[in-house]
Design an enzyme around this catalytic site. Structure first.
Site, mmCIF file in Angstrom:
data_model
loop_
_atom_site.group_PDB
_atom_site.id
_atom_site.type_symbol
_atom_site.label_atom_id
_atom_site.label_comp_id
_atom_site.label_asym_id
_atom_site.label_seq_id
_atom_site.Cartn_x
_atom_site.Cartn_y
_atom_site.Cartn_z
ATOM 1 N N HIS A 117 17.056 25.032 -31.334
ATOM 2 C CA HIS A 117 16.071 26.107 -31.472
ATOM 3 C C HIS A 117 16.381 27.134 -30.385
ATOM 4 C CE1 HIS A 117 13.235 22.958 -33.367
ATOM 5 N NE2 HIS A 117 13.881 23.616 -34.307
ATOM 6 N N GLU A 318 11.176 17.461 -24.633
ATOM 7 C CA GLU A 318 10.534 18.784 -24.601
ATOM 8 C C GLU A 318 10.310 19.127 -23.133
ATOM 9 O OE1 GLU A 318 9.754 20.799 -27.102
ATOM 10 O OE2 GLU A 318 9.782 19.524 -28.901
HETATM 11 ZN ZN LIG Z 1 12.615 22.872 -30.363
#
Ligand SMILES: [Zn+2]
Length: 365
Positions: A117, A318
């Site tokens: 991403h 994350e």
């Molecule tokens: Zn991500």
């Protein structure tokens, strides 16, 4: 859910939420000022962003700087490092990987990837930092770190990454064209659990930011990752995919709320990462399955790496960003990278400790 609203429309949106009794709070009052702080500059007509060419961890960098850093490292340490192009992106950019290995025959593989991403810039900064430290201090590191073949992929989605620098800081997908629409969410394009849970797990709409693509591995970026891992002669033991934000260490499954077969083992491994992070900086990362801590994410990379590629320790990390969301200020890059590097090294210690104890006991592993 986070939404970003154009300045002049803010009262209108607040009014709509109020009318419908939808509770809300303002996370970031002025995204523009946070953007400037993230990138260390004040924007004005006459004050353009300087073109950073040198790699460091005080700034976020463009793709050419990242690639030059990888090439330079492999020229400086040719006996430890090599760079390979594992495929081309949808727009034809090279997808480059750095391999770090002492060449021992019995090494197992460790995979690190970032920027699947592209707006999650901190992920690229963290894995390049780990690469740099790993190589420059290789001979000071314990066996659990040096007896691995490291495969480090700092920008899995190079088209998207460049696009976040040139056009839209919040871009999430790749840049493949599907009719009028652009982009597949690459972390919904893997085969295991692909398309499950309907619109809750991914989207079949090419206009949606969670668009899963027309079929698993339809995208050159995910196909390149699969090719490298399945064709490699190194058996991979650890797969780590870096994202932001949330400060969580998550493991399969993302496509169902059932626990995966090695739930406890993965919980322990993830906890070893979180413990090392806590000891480094005092930050508390939560540990749990994707669905427990986040939401259904069907066709994601770690469900595939765990279930299909058979990589036992598969995690998504994350990184920081609770306060600034995707726009983590650049003065937090180095501290984030340090805590996470210690977490990764601690996981390797845990993994090696497990395989040692299992050689001497009767358990089936
Ligand atoms: Zn991500």
């Amino acid at each position: 859910m986070d939404i970003m609203v154009d300045g002049p429309r803010i009262t209108q949106i607040a009014g709509m939420l109020h009318e419908r009794e939808i509770p809300y709070s303002i996370a970031i009052g002025d995204v523009g000022s946070v953007l400037s702080r993230e990138q260390g500059i004040k924007y004005s007509k006459n004050n353009r962003k300087p073109n950073y060419c040198e790699m460091d961890w005080d700034n976020y960098h463009r793709l050419h700087v990242i690639y030059a850093f990888m090439e330079n490292l492999s020229h400086e340490y040719p006996y430890l490092c090599s760079v390979a192009v594992i495929g081309k992106s949808a727009e034809g950019r090279d997808i480059k990987i750095l391999k770090v290995s002492n060449g021992n025959e019995y090494n197992v593989g460790v995979w690190l990837d970032a920027a699947i991403h592209p707006r999650e810039w901190i992920s690229t900064a963290v894995v390049t930092y780990i690469a740099d430290r790993l190589v420059r201090t290789f001979h000071e590191q314990p066996d659990c770190v040096t007896n691995k073949d490291w495969y480090i992929l700092p920008v899995l989605n190079p088209d998207g990454y460049e696009y976040t620098h040139t056009h839209d800081r919040m871009w999430r997908k790749n840049r493949a064209r599907y009719g009028e629409c652009v982009g597949v969410d690459l972390n919904r394009n893997f085969s295991y659990g692909w398309g499950e849970k309907g619109e809750e797990g991914s989207s079949e709409d090419p206009g949606n930011i969670f668009y899963r693509g027309p079929k698993p591995f339809s995208e050159p970026e995910t196909a390149a990752l699969r090719r490298l891992i399945t064709k490699s002669s190194t058996p991979f033991k650890v797969f780590l995919s870096f994202h932001s934000y949330g400060e969580v260490v998550i493991f399969p499954w993302g496509y169902t709320d059932e626990p995966c077969p090695d739930y406890v083992e993965l919980l322990e491994g993830g906890t070893s990462i979180a413990k090392a992070i806590y000891e480094t900086s005092g930050r508390t990362y939560k540990v749990g399955s994707t669905k427990d801590l986040m939401y259904f994410a069907c066709g994601n990379s770690i469900d595939w790496s765990y279930a299909v590629a058979g990589i036992p320790y598969s995690y998504m990390v994350e990184l920081r960003g609770k306060k600034h969301r995707f726009l983590l200020p650049q003065n937090e890059i180095e501290s984030t990278a340090k805590e996470v590097m210690n977490g990764v090294f601690r996981l390797l210690d845990f993994v090696d400790g497990k395989s040692k104890s299992c050689q001497s006991c009767d358990c089936s592993k």
